[in-house]
Design a protein around this motif. Structure first.
Motif, PDB file in Angstrom:
ATOM      1  N   GLY A  29       0.933  -1.196   0.105  1.00 37.59           N
ATOM      2  CA  GLY A  29       0.081   0.011  -0.049  1.00 37.59           C
ATOM      3  C   GLY A  29       0.819   1.213   0.093  1.00 37.59           C
ATOM      4  N   PHE A  30       2.032   1.235   0.995  1.00 35.82           N
ATOM      5  CA  PHE A  30       2.770   2.443   0.865  1.00 35.82           C
ATOM      6  C   PHE A  30       3.545   2.557  -0.572  1.00 35.82           C
ATOM      7  CE2 PHE A  30       7.121   4.367   1.541  1.00 35.82           C
ATOM      8  CZ  PHE A  30       6.732   5.594   2.247  1.00 35.82           C
ATOM      9  N   GLN A  31       3.948   1.714  -1.127  1.00 33.87           N
ATOM     10  CA  GLN A  31       4.646   1.799  -2.189  1.00 33.87           C
ATOM     11  C   GLN A  31       3.578   2.127  -3.381  1.00 33.87           C
ATOM     12  OE1 GLN A  31       6.513  -1.862  -3.853  1.00 33.87           O
ATOM     13  NE2 GLN A  31       8.148  -0.559  -5.195  1.00 33.87           N
ATOM     14  N   ALA A  32       2.341   1.663  -3.579  1.00 33.70           N
ATOM     15  CA  ALA A  32       1.329   2.206  -4.379  1.00 33.70           C
ATOM     16  C   ALA A  32       1.155   3.604  -4.244  1.00 33.70           C
ATOM     17  CB  ALA A  32       0.219   1.069  -4.407  1.00 33.70           C
ATOM     18  N   CYS A  33       1.110   3.953  -2.864  1.00 36.05           N
ATOM     19  CA  CYS A  33       0.825   5.305  -2.604  1.00 36.05           C
ATOM     20  C   CYS A  33       1.787   6.323  -3.027  1.00 36.05           C
ATOM     21  CB  CYS A  33       0.669   5.427  -0.956  1.00 36.05           C
ATOM     22  SG  CYS A  33       0.208   7.093  -0.392  1.00 36.05           S
ATOM     23  N   VAL A  34       3.123   5.912  -2.909  1.00 32.69           N
ATOM     24  CA  VAL A  34       4.099   7.045  -3.071  1.00 32.69           C
ATOM     25  C   VAL A  34       4.269   7.211  -4.820  1.00 32.69           C
ATOM     26  CG1 VAL A  34       5.707   6.763  -1.123  1.00 32.69           C
ATOM     27  CG2 VAL A  34       6.072   5.114  -2.934  1.00 32.69           C
ATOM     28  N   SER A  35       3.821   6.131  -5.578  1.00 32.29           N
ATOM     29  CA  SER A  35       3.711   6.307  -6.844  1.00 32.29           C
ATOM     30  C   SER A  35       2.694   7.455  -7.526  1.00 32.29           C
ATOM     31  CB  SER A  35       3.595   4.937  -7.549  1.00 32.29           C
ATOM     32  OG  SER A  35       2.166   4.463  -7.278  1.00 32.29           O
ATOM     33  N   ALA A  36       1.673   7.454  -6.606  1.00 29.07           N
ATOM     34  CA  ALA A  36       0.752   8.590  -7.154  1.00 29.07           C
ATOM     35  C   ALA A  36       0.958  10.086  -6.349  1.00 29.07           C
ATOM     36  CB  ALA A  36      -0.589   7.855  -6.757  1.00 29.07           C
ATOM     37  N   VAL A  37       1.226  10.099  -4.954  1.00 32.29           N
ATOM     38  CA  VAL A  37       1.422  11.211  -4.282  1.00 32.29           C
ATOM     39  C   VAL A  37       2.845  11.256  -3.476  1.00 32.29           C
ATOM     40  CG1 VAL A  37      -0.954  11.601  -4.001  1.00 32.29           C
ATOM     41  CG2 VAL A  37       0.264  10.274  -2.267  1.00 32.29           C
ATOM     42  N   ASN A  38       3.062  12.400  -2.791  1.00 35.56           N
ATOM     43  CA  ASN A  38       4.432  12.578  -2.053  1.00 35.56           C
ATOM     44  C   ASN A  38       4.462  11.536  -0.846  1.00 35.56           C
ATOM     45  OD1 ASN A  38       3.331  13.754   0.379  1.00 35.56           O
ATOM     46  ND2 ASN A  38       3.383  15.740  -0.681  1.00 35.56           N
ATOM     47  N   ALA A  39       5.514  11.249  -0.445  1.00 36.93           N
ATOM     48  CA  ALA A  39       6.079  10.359   0.700  1.00 36.93           C
ATOM     49  C   ALA A  39       5.523  10.926   1.916  1.00 36.93           C
ATOM     50  CB  ALA A  39       7.276  10.099   0.667  1.00 36.93           C
ATOM     51  N   GLY A  40       5.469  12.177   2.328  1.00 31.73           N
ATOM     52  CA  GLY A  40       4.938  12.678   3.182  1.00 31.73           C
ATOM     53  C   GLY A  40       3.666  12.113   3.692  1.00 31.73           C
ATOM     54  N   TYR A  41       2.788  12.536   2.665  1.00 32.02           N
ATOM     55  CA  TYR A  41       1.308  11.746   2.654  1.00 32.02           C
ATOM     56  C   TYR A  41       1.400  10.435   2.864  1.00 32.02           C
ATOM     57  CZ  TYR A  41      -3.590  11.144   1.176  1.00 32.02           C
ATOM     58  OH  TYR A  41      -4.790  10.525   1.111  1.00 32.02           O
ATOM     59  N   CYS A  42       2.076   9.785   2.138  1.00 30.86           N
ATOM     60  CA  CYS A  42       1.853   8.233   2.382  1.00 30.86           C
ATOM     61  C   CYS A  42       2.478   7.678   3.929  1.00 30.86           C
ATOM     62  CB  CYS A  42       2.742   7.632   1.271  1.00 30.86           C
ATOM     63  SG  CYS A  42       1.989   7.973  -0.185  1.00 30.86           S
ATOM     64  N   GLU A  43       3.415   8.472   4.276  1.00 30.34           N
ATOM     65  CA  GLU A  43       3.855   8.256   5.745  1.00 30.34           C
ATOM     66  C   GLU A  43       2.654   8.325   6.679  1.00 30.34           C
ATOM     67  OE1 GLU A  43       7.178  10.636   6.899  1.00 30.34           O
ATOM     68  OE2 GLU A  43       8.475   9.893   5.409  1.00 30.34           O
ATOM     69  N   ARG A  44       1.793   9.299   6.602  1.00 29.65           N
ATOM     70  CA  ARG A  44       0.812   9.261   7.694  1.00 29.65           C
ATOM     71  C   ARG A  44      -0.492   8.359   7.282  1.00 29.65           C
ATOM     72  NH1 ARG A  44       2.066  14.804   6.042  1.00 29.65           N
ATOM     73  NH2 ARG A  44       0.504  14.917   4.580  1.00 29.65           N
ATOM     74  N   ARG A  45      -0.652   7.832   5.627  1.00 27.10           N
ATOM     75  CA  ARG A  45      -1.655   6.957   5.662  1.00 27.10           C
ATOM     76  C   ARG A  45      -1.508   5.675   5.959  1.00 27.10           C
ATOM     77  NH1 ARG A  45      -6.719   7.813   2.859  1.00 27.10           N
ATOM     78  NH2 ARG A  45      -6.030   5.862   2.058  1.00 27.10           N
ATOM     79  N   HIS A  46      -0.071   5.154   5.619  1.00 24.65           N
ATOM     80  CA  HIS A  46       0.418   3.708   5.743  1.00 24.65           C
ATOM     81  C   HIS A  46       1.705   3.873   6.967  1.00 24.65           C
ATOM     82  CE1 HIS A  46      -1.657   2.844   2.164  1.00 24.65           C
ATOM     83  NE2 HIS A  46      -1.399   3.863   1.540  1.00 24.65           N
ATOM     84  N   PRO A  47       1.375   3.691   8.058  1.00 22.72           N
ATOM     85  CA  PRO A  47       2.359   3.776   9.208  1.00 22.72           C
ATOM     86  C   PRO A  47       3.272   2.656   8.986  1.00 22.72           C
ATOM     87  CG  PRO A  47       0.025   3.797   9.937  1.00 22.72           C
ATOM     88  CD  PRO A  47      -0.098   3.555   8.685  1.00 22.72           C
ATOM     89  N   TYR A  48       4.661   2.950   9.392  1.00 17.88           N
ATOM     90  CA  TYR A  48       5.687   2.118   8.967  1.00 17.88           C
ATOM     91  C   TYR A  48       6.171   1.785  10.274  1.00 17.88           C
ATOM     92  CZ  TYR A  48       7.943   6.843   9.629  1.00 17.88           C
ATOM     93  OH  TYR A  48       8.205   8.047   9.720  1.00 17.88           O
ATOM     94  N   ALA A  49       7.074   0.788  10.504  1.00 22.79           N
ATOM     95  CA  ALA A  49       7.635   0.234  11.801  1.00 22.79           C
ATOM     96  C   ALA A  49       9.078   1.086  11.694  1.00 22.79           C
ATOM     97  CB  ALA A  49       8.014  -1.393  11.562  1.00 22.79           C
ATOM     98  N   THR A  50       9.826   1.437  10.741  1.00 25.18           N
ATOM     99  CA  THR A  50      11.101   1.979  10.955  1.00 25.18           C
ATOM    100  C   THR A  50      11.240   2.864   9.548  1.00 25.18           C
ATOM    101  OG1 THR A  50      12.397   0.103   9.992  1.00 25.18           O
ATOM    102  CG2 THR A  50      12.031   0.585  12.458  1.00 25.18           C
ATOM    103  N   LYS A  51      12.149   4.018   9.852  1.00 23.18           N
ATOM    104  CA  LYS A  51      12.535   4.666   8.683  1.00 23.18           C
ATOM    105  C   LYS A  51      13.958   5.167   8.813  1.00 23.18           C
ATOM    106  CE  LYS A  51      11.664   9.234   6.744  1.00 23.18           C
ATOM    107  NZ  LYS A  51      10.999  10.478   6.857  1.00 23.18           N
ATOM    108  N   ILE A  52      14.661   4.510   7.985  1.00 24.55           N
ATOM    109  CA  ILE A  52      16.278   4.829   8.136  1.00 24.55           C
ATOM    110  C   ILE A  52      16.796   5.364   6.814  1.00 24.55           C
ATOM    111  CG2 ILE A  52      16.650   3.014  10.080  1.00 24.55           C
ATOM    112  CD1 ILE A  52      17.782   1.445   7.800  1.00 24.55           C
ATOM    113  N   LEU A  53      18.120   5.899   6.921  1.00 18.62           N
ATOM    114  CA  LEU A  53      18.610   6.449   5.677  1.00 18.62           C
ATOM    115  C   LEU A  53      19.149   5.324   4.952  1.00 18.62           C
ATOM    116  CD1 LEU A  53      20.818   9.590   6.800  1.00 18.62           C
ATOM    117  CD2 LEU A  53      19.021   9.618   5.325  1.00 18.62           C
ATOM    118  N   ALA A  54      18.992   5.538   3.802  1.00 18.91           N
ATOM    119  CA  ALA A  54      19.312   4.373   2.844  1.00 18.91           C
ATOM    120  C   ALA A  54      20.917   3.929   2.964  1.00 18.91           C
ATOM    121  CB  ALA A  54      18.819   4.646   1.522  1.00 18.91           C
ATOM    122  N   ALA A  55      21.769   5.208   3.166  1.00 14.68           N
ATOM    123  CA  ALA A  55      23.015   4.902   3.309  1.00 14.68           C
ATOM    124  C   ALA A  55      23.465   3.841   4.444  1.00 14.68           C
ATOM    125  CB  ALA A  55      23.704   6.367   3.052  1.00 14.68           C
ATOM    126  N   LYS A  56      22.704   4.116   5.594  1.00 14.97           N
ATOM    127  CA  LYS A  56      23.024   3.277   6.645  1.00 14.97           C
ATOM    128  C   LYS A  56      22.100   1.976   6.589  1.00 14.97           C
ATOM    129  CE  LYS A  56      23.442   7.105   9.730  1.00 14.97           C
ATOM    130  NZ  LYS A  56      24.510   7.352  10.525  1.00 14.97           N
TER     131      LYS A  56
END
Length: 82
Positions: A29-56
């Protein structure tokens, strides 16, 4: 819209961040959401367990030992760097 990459069933990378979810359906659901709108909106609609920098992200960091060769002049070992 930012490009998203599926790193695993539970992980989605969007830009510089990797989002991890507890369920595959949540990640879908999150991946489908970010393909249509911005990630900030999707973060609120699809709660995630963790969010980290890709470099880490541990899967993004792989190291390979460099090959070693024998130097013909002094028969000493040295590392080949490119």
């Amino acid at each position: 819209m930012p490009i998203s990459f599926r790193l695993s069933e539970l992980e989605v990378q969007v830009g510089r961040f990797v989002y991890a979810f507890e369920e595959c359906d949540e990640a879908d659901g999150f991946q489908a959401c970010v393909s249509a709108v911005n990630a900030g909106y999707c973060e609120r609609r699809h709660p995630y367990a963790t969010k980290i920098l890709a470099a880490k992200h541990t899967k993004a960091e792989t190291t390979k030992p460099e090959p070693s060769r024998m130097h013909a002049d002094n028969e000493g070992w040295y590392r080949v760097t490119t």
